[in-house]
Design an enzyme around this catalytic site. Structure first.
Site, PDB file in Angstrom:
ATOM      1  N   ASN A 284      19.275  47.102  34.883  1.00 26.69           N
ATOM      2  CA  ASN A 284      18.708  47.088  36.230  1.00 26.69           C
ATOM      3  C   ASN A 284      19.331  45.899  36.951  1.00 26.69           C
ATOM      4  OD1 ASN A 284      17.205  46.991  38.547  1.00 26.69           O
ATOM      5  ND2 ASN A 284      15.259  46.469  37.543  1.00 26.69           N
TER       6      ASN A 284
ATOM      7  N   LYS B  44      19.069  45.088  39.942  1.00 26.02           N
ATOM      8  CA  LYS B  44      18.245  44.579  41.052  1.00 26.02           C
ATOM      9  C   LYS B  44      19.144  44.341  42.278  1.00 26.02           C
ATOM     10  CE  LYS B  44      15.008  42.936  37.659  1.00 26.02           C
ATOM     11  NZ  LYS B  44      13.900  42.070  37.309  1.00 26.02           N
TER      12      LYS B  44
ATOM     13  N   HIS C 266       8.921  50.180  39.788  1.00 23.69           N
ATOM     14  CA  HIS C 266       9.203  48.879  39.168  1.00 23.69           C
ATOM     15  C   HIS C 266       8.187  47.852  39.684  1.00 23.69           C
ATOM     16  CE1 HIS C 266      11.135  45.082  38.241  1.00 23.69           C
ATOM     17  NE2 HIS C 266      11.794  45.729  37.293  1.00 23.69           N
TER      18      HIS C 266
ATOM     19  N   GLU D 238       8.443  44.997  40.766  1.00 25.52           N
ATOM     20  CA  GLU D 238       8.826  44.318  42.015  1.00 25.52           C
ATOM     21  C   GLU D 238       8.589  45.226  43.223  1.00 25.52           C
ATOM     22  OE1 GLU D 238      12.723  43.209  40.611  1.00 25.52           O
ATOM     23  OE2 GLU D 238      11.733  41.917  39.139  1.00 25.52           O
TER      24      GLU D 238
ATOM     25  N   GLU E  57       6.974  47.352  30.965  1.00 25.27           N
ATOM     26  CA  GLU E  57       7.483  46.028  31.304  1.00 25.27           C
ATOM     27  C   GLU E  57       6.313  45.120  31.675  1.00 25.27           C
ATOM     28  OE1 GLU E  57      11.838  46.219  32.773  1.00 25.27           O
ATOM     29  OE2 GLU E  57      10.579  46.827  34.442  1.00 25.27           O
TER      30      GLU E  57
ATOM     31  N   GLY F  78      11.966  38.487  33.738  1.00 23.77           N
ATOM     32  CA  GLY F  78      12.708  37.372  34.314  1.00 23.77           C
ATOM     33  C   GLY F  78      12.167  36.009  33.934  1.00 23.77           C
TER      34      GLY F  78
ATOM     35  N   SER G 240      12.865  40.435  29.851  1.00 29.56           N
ATOM     36  CA  SER G 240      13.625  39.381  29.156  1.00 29.56           C
ATOM     37  C   SER G 240      14.317  39.859  27.881  1.00 29.56           C
ATOM     38  CB  SER G 240      12.728  38.167  28.872  1.00 29.56           C
ATOM     39  OG  SER G 240      12.277  37.604  30.095  1.00 29.56           O
TER      40      SER G 240
HETATM   41  P1  PGA Z   1      14.595  41.008  33.000  1.00 30.95           P
HETATM   42  O1  PGA Z   1      14.190  42.186  33.996  1.00 30.95           O
HETATM   43  O2  PGA Z   1      15.336  41.639  31.846  1.00 30.95           O
HETATM   44  O3  PGA Z   1      15.486  40.099  33.816  1.00 30.95           O
HETATM   45  O4  PGA Z   1      13.342  40.354  32.557  1.00 30.95           O
HETATM   46  C1  PGA Z   1      13.760  43.429  33.504  1.00 30.95           C
HETATM   47  C2  PGA Z   1      13.366  44.349  34.634  1.00 30.95           C
HETATM   48  O5  PGA Z   1      12.784  43.858  35.625  1.00 30.95           O
HETATM   49  O6  PGA Z   1      13.625  45.545  34.594  1.00 30.95           O
END
Ligand code: PGA
Length: 251
Positions: free
Chosen positions: A10, A12, A94, A96, A162, A168, A206
C-alpha cells in the site's frame, strides 16, 4: 489465486513516475510463483503501474468512488474506471479513509458492491484502535466493521486485519493476538456469508522484512498488507520471499 498467500503493498500517498518504475523493476523478478503480489498505488499512477506489472503482479487502487455510474461527481474515480486503468484489486475502508474521510459501513457497502460489479477484488480493511482494545472492545469493533459483508454473495472475501495502533507505528500485534483475531474474522465471515465462502484474511500494521516470516507463519494469516516497507524493493521482496517460504512450510 485464493489458495495462495497474498502480499499486497500500500503505497499510500507516495510515489513519482520515475521512482515507481525503479521500484517495480526491483519487485517484478520476485513477484511470480506461489505468492499473489500486488501494489495499491495512487490512482494517477495506476495505468502506468498496470502496464509495467503485466500479469506478474496486481496493480491495485487504494480507494474507489461510492458512486457507480459516470456523471457529475467531480474528483471521483469509479470502480469501472479503476478496472479500465488496469486495477485488479482495491482497498476498501482503510483506517486512514475511515479516520480522515469519515467512511462508514453505508459508504463502504456501496464501494464493495461497485468494486465487485467492476470485476475488482475488494480488500476490506478492519481493525480496532488501542483505546478500543484496552477496554476489551477489539472483537466487537471488528465485528461491526465486518457487518458490511452481510449477505455478501461475492466469489470470495478478502479482509485485511490492521489494528490501527500497529499502522505506521513500528508496533506489531503479538502472534497470539493476530491468530485469535484472524480466527474470529474467519468465524464472522462464515456466519455472515455462509459456509464455502473463499476467504483471505491478511494482516497489516508495521509488517517489515524482519518480522514478516514470523507473522506469515501464523496459520490463520493468509498474507500481508504492507505500507512503509512496500516503498522500497529490498524489504518488500524480502516479505514476498517470507510468504513463499511460509506457504511452502504450511502446505
Ligand atoms: P504500515 O501500513 O505497514 O506502514 O504500518 C500498513 C497499512 O496501512 O496498510
Amino acid at each position: 489465486m485464493w489458495s495462495q498467500k497474498w502480499v499486497l503493498g500500500n503505497w499510500k500517498m507516495n510515489g513519482r513516475t520515475a521512482r515507481n518504475q525503479d521500484l517495480l523493476e526491483g519487485i517484478l523478478p520476485q513477484a511470480a510463483c506461489g505468492v499473489q503480489v500486488g501494489v495499491a498505488v495512487p490512482a494517477v499512477y495506476l495505468a502506468a503501474v498496470a502496464a509495467t506489472a503485466g500479469q506478474a503482479l496486481w496493480a491495485g487502487a487504494q480507494d474507489v468512488s461510492r458512486f457507480e455510474a459516470d456523471g457529475a461527481f467531480t474528483g471521483e474515480t469509479s470502480a469501472a474506471m479503476l478496472a479500465d486503468a488496469g486495477a485488479r484489486f482495491v482497498l476498501v475502508g482503510h483506517s486512514e479513509r475511515r479516520q480522515y474521510f469519515g467512511e462508514d459501513n453505508t459508504v463502504l457497502a456501496e464501494k464493495l458492491h461497485h468494486s465487485l460489479a467492476a470485476g475488482l477484488v475488494p480488500v476490506l480493511c478492519v481493525g480496532e484502535t488501542l483505546a478500543e482494545r484496552d477496554v476489551g472492545e477489539a472483537e466487537a469493533v471488528v465485528a461491526r466493521q465486518l457487518a458490511v459483508l452481510k449477505d455478501w454473495r461475492a466469489e470470495g472475501v478478502a479482509v485485511a486485519y490492521e489494528p490501527v495502533w500497529a499502522i505506521g507505528t513500528g508496533r506489531v500485534a503479538e502472534a497470539a493476538q493476530i491468530a485469535a483475531m484472524h480466527a474470529f474474522i474467519y468465524r464472522q465471515i462464515l456466519s455472515l456469508c455462509g459456509e464455502g465462502a473463499k476467504i483471505r484474511v491478511l494482516y497489516g500494521g508495521s509488517v517489515n522484512a524482519a518480522n514478516a516470516a514470523d507473522i506469515l507463519a501464523i496459520p490463520q494469516v493468509d498474507g500481508a498488507l504492507v505500507g512503509g516497507a512496500s516503498l522500497q524493493a529490498e524489504p518488500f521482496t524480502a516479505i514476498i520471499q517470507a510468504a513463499r517460504t511460509a506457504a511452502g512450510a504450511l502446505s
